[in-house]
Scaffold this motif. Structure first.
Motif, mmCIF file in Angstrom:
data_model
loop_
_atom_site.group_PDB
_atom_site.id
_atom_site.type_symbol
_atom_site.label_atom_id
_atom_site.label_comp_id
_atom_site.label_asym_id
_atom_site.label_seq_id
_atom_site.Cartn_x
_atom_site.Cartn_y
_atom_site.Cartn_z
ATOM 1 N N SER A 333 0.881 -1.240 -0.019
ATOM 2 C CA SER A 333 0.105 -0.133 -0.077
ATOM 3 C C SER A 333 1.015 1.245 0.051
ATOM 4 C CB SER A 333 -1.020 0.080 1.321
ATOM 5 O OG SER A 333 -0.085 0.390 2.389
ATOM 6 N N PRO A 334 0.314 2.416 0.075
ATOM 7 C CA PRO A 334 1.450 3.581 0.111
ATOM 8 C C PRO A 334 2.031 3.565 1.345
ATOM 9 C CG PRO A 334 -0.952 4.337 -0.676
ATOM 10 C CD PRO A 334 -1.294 2.594 -0.414
ATOM 11 N N SER A 335 1.786 2.828 2.173
ATOM 12 C CA SER A 335 2.645 3.056 3.651
ATOM 13 C C SER A 335 3.662 1.833 3.597
ATOM 14 C CB SER A 335 1.817 2.728 4.694
ATOM 15 O OG SER A 335 1.190 1.571 4.965
ATOM 16 N N GLY A 336 3.792 1.089 2.624
ATOM 17 C CA GLY A 336 4.787 -0.040 2.541
ATOM 18 C C GLY A 336 4.450 -1.293 2.060
ATOM 19 N N PRO A 337 5.147 -2.257 2.077
ATOM 20 C CA PRO A 337 4.777 -3.513 1.687
ATOM 21 C C PRO A 337 3.850 -4.276 2.577
ATOM 22 C CG PRO A 337 6.904 -3.710 2.611
ATOM 23 C CD PRO A 337 6.911 -2.215 2.582
ATOM 24 N N ASP A 338 3.346 -5.383 2.088
ATOM 25 C CA ASP A 338 2.785 -6.341 2.873
ATOM 26 C C ASP A 338 1.643 -5.510 3.719
ATOM 27 O OD1 ASP A 338 4.063 -8.287 1.580
ATOM 28 O OD2 ASP A 338 5.483 -8.428 3.024
ATOM 29 N N SER A 339 1.099 -4.617 3.325
ATOM 30 C CA SER A 339 0.037 -3.544 4.193
ATOM 31 C C SER A 339 -1.352 -3.970 3.810
ATOM 32 C CB SER A 339 0.502 -2.237 4.089
ATOM 33 O OG SER A 339 1.776 -2.002 4.376
ATOM 34 N N LEU A 340 -1.802 -4.779 2.826
ATOM 35 C CA LEU A 340 -2.757 -5.057 2.705
ATOM 36 C C LEU A 340 -3.215 -6.558 2.408
ATOM 37 C CD1 LEU A 340 -3.745 -2.486 -0.489
ATOM 38 C CD2 LEU A 340 -4.545 -2.493 1.767
ATOM 39 N N LEU A 341 -4.124 -6.973 3.109
ATOM 40 C CA LEU A 341 -4.495 -8.449 3.218
ATOM 41 C C LEU A 341 -5.891 -8.713 2.329
ATOM 42 C CD1 LEU A 341 -4.642 -11.252 4.563
ATOM 43 C CD2 LEU A 341 -5.830 -10.264 6.446
ATOM 44 N N THR A 342 -5.636 -9.800 1.213
ATOM 45 C CA THR A 342 -6.863 -10.035 0.366
ATOM 46 C C THR A 342 -7.284 -11.299 0.715
ATOM 47 O OG1 THR A 342 -6.411 -8.233 -1.068
ATOM 48 C CG2 THR A 342 -7.546 -10.141 -1.751
ATOM 49 N N CYS A 343 -8.390 -11.624 0.570
ATOM 50 C CA CYS A 343 -8.935 -13.087 0.710
ATOM 51 C C CYS A 343 -10.473 -12.792 0.145
ATOM 52 C CB CYS A 343 -8.988 -13.422 2.187
ATOM 53 S SG CYS A 343 -9.496 -15.333 2.075
ATOM 54 N N ARG A 344 -10.688 -13.501 -1.070
ATOM 55 C CA ARG A 344 -12.074 -13.399 -1.611
ATOM 56 C C ARG A 344 -13.087 -14.198 -0.808
ATOM 57 N NH1 ARG A 344 -13.617 -10.517 -5.665
ATOM 58 N NH2 ARG A 344 -11.906 -9.892 -6.277
ATOM 59 N N LYS A 345 -12.472 -15.212 -0.346
ATOM 60 C CA LYS A 345 -13.522 -16.238 0.235
ATOM 61 C C LYS A 345 -14.430 -16.738 -0.701
ATOM 62 C CE LYS A 345 -12.954 -15.069 5.006
ATOM 63 N NZ LYS A 345 -13.719 -15.071 6.605
ATOM 64 N N ARG A 346 -15.791 -16.602 -0.642
ATOM 65 C CA ARG A 346 -16.784 -17.180 -1.599
ATOM 66 C C ARG A 346 -17.717 -16.056 -2.374
ATOM 67 N NH1 ARG A 346 -16.302 -22.506 -0.626
ATOM 68 N NH2 ARG A 346 -15.983 -23.008 1.639
ATOM 69 N N GLN A 347 -16.810 -14.888 -2.350
ATOM 70 C CA GLN A 347 -17.385 -13.395 -3.076
ATOM 71 C C GLN A 347 -17.246 -13.601 -4.569
ATOM 72 O OE1 GLN A 347 -17.317 -9.996 -1.259
ATOM 73 N NE2 GLN A 347 -17.024 -10.634 0.729
ATOM 74 N N GLY A 348 -18.157 -13.653 -5.605
ATOM 75 C CA GLY A 348 -17.817 -13.528 -6.820
ATOM 76 C C GLY A 348 -17.190 -14.724 -7.604
ATOM 77 N N PRO A 349 -16.831 -14.598 -8.797
ATOM 78 C CA PRO A 349 -16.296 -15.650 -9.566
ATOM 79 C C PRO A 349 -14.751 -15.839 -9.170
ATOM 80 C CG PRO A 349 -16.598 -13.928 -10.851
ATOM 81 C CD PRO A 349 -17.254 -13.569 -9.633
ATOM 82 N N GLY A 350 -14.195 -16.832 -9.695
ATOM 83 C CA GLY A 350 -12.586 -16.973 -9.537
ATOM 84 C C GLY A 350 -12.514 -18.220 -8.722
ATOM 85 N N ARG A 351 -10.999 -18.624 -8.319
ATOM 86 C CA ARG A 351 -10.766 -19.629 -7.722
ATOM 87 C C ARG A 351 -11.009 -19.628 -6.175
ATOM 88 N NH1 ARG A 351 -5.529 -19.490 -5.052
ATOM 89 N NH2 ARG A 351 -4.909 -17.323 -4.906
ATOM 90 N N PRO A 352 -11.244 -20.703 -5.566
ATOM 91 C CA PRO A 352 -11.720 -20.741 -4.178
ATOM 92 C C PRO A 352 -10.631 -20.201 -3.328
ATOM 93 C CG PRO A 352 -11.122 -22.895 -4.961
ATOM 94 C CD PRO A 352 -11.038 -22.091 -5.883
ATOM 95 N N ALA A 353 -10.689 -20.028 -1.976
ATOM 96 C CA ALA A 353 -9.862 -19.486 -1.025
ATOM 97 C C ALA A 353 -9.495 -20.448 0.174
ATOM 98 C CB ALA A 353 -10.191 -18.243 -0.680
ATOM 99 N N LEU A 354 -9.984 -21.649 0.150
ATOM 100 C CA LEU A 354 -9.750 -22.724 1.087
ATOM 101 C C LEU A 354 -8.824 -23.450 0.692
ATOM 102 C CD1 LEU A 354 -13.382 -24.068 2.292
ATOM 103 C CD2 LEU A 354 -11.806 -22.262 3.355
ATOM 104 N N TRP A 355 -7.711 -23.542 1.468
ATOM 105 C CA TRP A 355 -6.466 -24.459 1.130
ATOM 106 C C TRP A 355 -6.846 -25.735 0.733
ATOM 107 C CZ3 TRP A 355 -1.610 -23.271 0.288
ATOM 108 C CH2 TRP A 355 -0.950 -21.978 0.757
ATOM 109 N N ARG A 356 -7.943 -26.318 1.192
ATOM 110 C CA ARG A 356 -8.388 -27.743 0.755
ATOM 111 C C ARG A 356 -9.115 -27.843 -0.385
ATOM 112 N NH1 ARG A 356 -12.149 -29.169 6.334
ATOM 113 N NH2 ARG A 356 -10.461 -28.073 7.194
#
Length: 492
Positions: A333-356
């Protein structure tokens, strides 16, 4: 949730179905210090400003000189550290809003045993001038305060001990809030404690104001009702305070382990999950990596680092449940690296987010994996009671350890592949009822990898609280944990 409105100060506990003693837990780690007076009685600073008198809760009057917990609506004092972990010799920046503007101070404590007080004051800031910072920025439910002005820069002296720290913010008129941070270094040690700051941020609903706050679980609608995961944030920012009193929802798990481990003199180094993600952790410097609390959200680099550690002979100790459940991404983010955490879970299309569901079930690392919530605490039932983990604990085959299956539970899934191992044992097999009354079971796992590393997974939220949380200590769990760590540290 419908239109049911949840009061902001209750929403965290109710929304996540996590209540004491397996959520944040009580904060007894500053007993006997920073007291104030109420009607002639000495009251510890960490007691919430609602006291039970004759069985009924009574708020302290506004004129009381003692500390009162700041909230996210009035933002009497709220703050965050731009970087979660720093090394001695580096600086940590605090960005703090104070409303109404007035002077404030920051007391810095280190978490530890400290003759049962639970923490020690390390330093105090000078008197600082507080300002009302701009409103948080919001975009697609992502809330960020990266644009706040710097309030205080703390230069960490070279002689400070590594560890978990809490900055206690107090205004001149007696409101308080907290900012957790970590002091780390890269010296070799027996054990590296990894604080789950990624998971802490996933649960952070700041600001719990009924309007703009959002976590990976919840957001608010126009009427101030709490919405569920389908309407929650997809990306959350580390550049914001924690909701409520300023401490993460599950922070008590880590503090319970720290107090116990430091009491018995274990050689501990400290780091955050983001350090593991960024490659700042060299597992070869440690005999074991300890994950002491609820650690649900893992990035690909975090998992790869843990697997490399195991495969090179460094043991892994997971002292909670529902570990490594969601796969996440960290971005700058503007403040530095690794400052935003993203996990779509089950929202919208795309690959799943559960490791299993991504073909890499967590059992392939831990030996067990998440099974479900435990609505009412149940006994942990000892299995393989002649195993060295249970030696000298007083626990025998089939014994029931009351209340030790709680919060959430893991178990072995027979149809899911296991990690490579030279030996493997289940050390508890405990029946409980889920929220629908269906009979299920929890399990505790230990296996030895081909490298010689041990991998232990407790499979319950209640393990760390049993080490050093007043009212929930279990000497059998204390001894079993010591048996495990002593073997990892080659003390036996």
């Amino acid at each position: 949730m419908g239109t049911q409105q949840i009061r902001r100060w209750e929403s965290g506990a109710l929304a996540h179905a996590v209540t004491d003693p397996f959520g944040q837990g009580p904060l007894p780690w500053l007993r006997g210090s920073e007291n104030y007076f109420d009607s002639g009685r000495v009251v510890p600073w960490y007691v919430d400003p609602v006291l039970a008198r004759d069985g009924a809760p009574v708020p302290l009057p506004r004129s009381c000189a003692g500390p009162r917990t700041a909230d996210d609506v009035h933002r009497q004092i709220k703050g965050f550290a731009a970087t979660g972990a720093v090394a001695p010799g580096e600086a940590i920046d605090f960005r703090i809003t104070v409303d109404p503007p007035q002077q404030f101070s920051i007391d810095v404590y280190r978490i530890g045993h400290y003759a049962a007080t639970g923490a020690a004051k390390i330093t105090t800031s000078p008197r600082l001038s507080g300002i009302v910072q701009p409103a948080p920025l919001t975009a697609d439910r992502t809330v960020s305060c990266h644009h706040w002005w710097l309030s205080w820069r703390l230069q960490i002296p070279e002689y400070w001990n590594v560890g978990a720290y809490v900055a206690v913010l107090t205004t001149e008129d007696g409101y308080r809030s907290h900012v957790p941070f970590t002091v780390r270094d890269d010296r070799p040690a027996d054990l590296l404690l990894l604080l789950p700051d990624v998971t802490w941020q996933a649960y952070n609903l700041y600001p719990e104001d009924g309007r703009t706050g959002a976590s990976l679980y919840h957001a608010w609608d126009e009427e101030g009702a709490l919405l569920g995961e389908e309407d929650a944030a997809v990306t959350v920012s580390f550049d914001r305070p924690f909701a409520g009193a300023g401490l993460p929802l599950h922070v008590g798990h880590a503090y319970d382990f720290i107090r116990w481990a430091e009491r018995y003199g274990y050689d501990l180094a400290y780091a955050d999950a983001r350090d593991l993600h960024a490659g700042r952790v060299d597992p070869s410097r440690y005999r074991g990596l300890v994950f002491p609390g609820h650690d649900e959200y893992w990035s690909v680099p975090m998992r790869q680092a843990a697997e490399r550690a195991r495969d090179s002979g460094t043991s892994l100790v997971f002292l909670s449940a529902n570990t490594m459940y969601w796969q996440v991404e960290l971005s700058p983010s503007p403040s530095g690296p690794d400052s935003l955490l993203t996990c779509r879970k089950r929202q919208g299309p795309g690959r799943p987010a559960l490791w299993r569901e991504l073909g890499r079930p967590e059992q392939e690392l831990m030996g067990i994996q998440y099974a479900g919530r435990v609505p009412e605490p149940a006994p942990l039932v000892v299995r393989n009671g002649d195993h060295w983990l249970w030696e000298a604990t007083g626990a025998h085959e089939g014994d029931e350890l009351a209340g030790l299956v709680a919060g959430e539970a893991d178990r072995y899934f027979p149809r899911t592949s296991l990690p490579e191992h030279t030996s493997r044992v289940l050390l508890a097999h405990s029946p409980y009822r889920d929220g629908e009354g269906v009979r299920r079971h929890q399990e505790t796992s230990l296996y030895r990898a081909p490298s010689g590393a041990l991998v232990f997974a407790s499979g319950t939220f209640a393990w760390s609280p049993a080490l050093d949380r007043p009212g929930h200590i279990d000497e059998r769990i204390q001894r079993a944990t010591a048996n495990l760590l002593d073997r990892i540290c080659k003390r036996d």
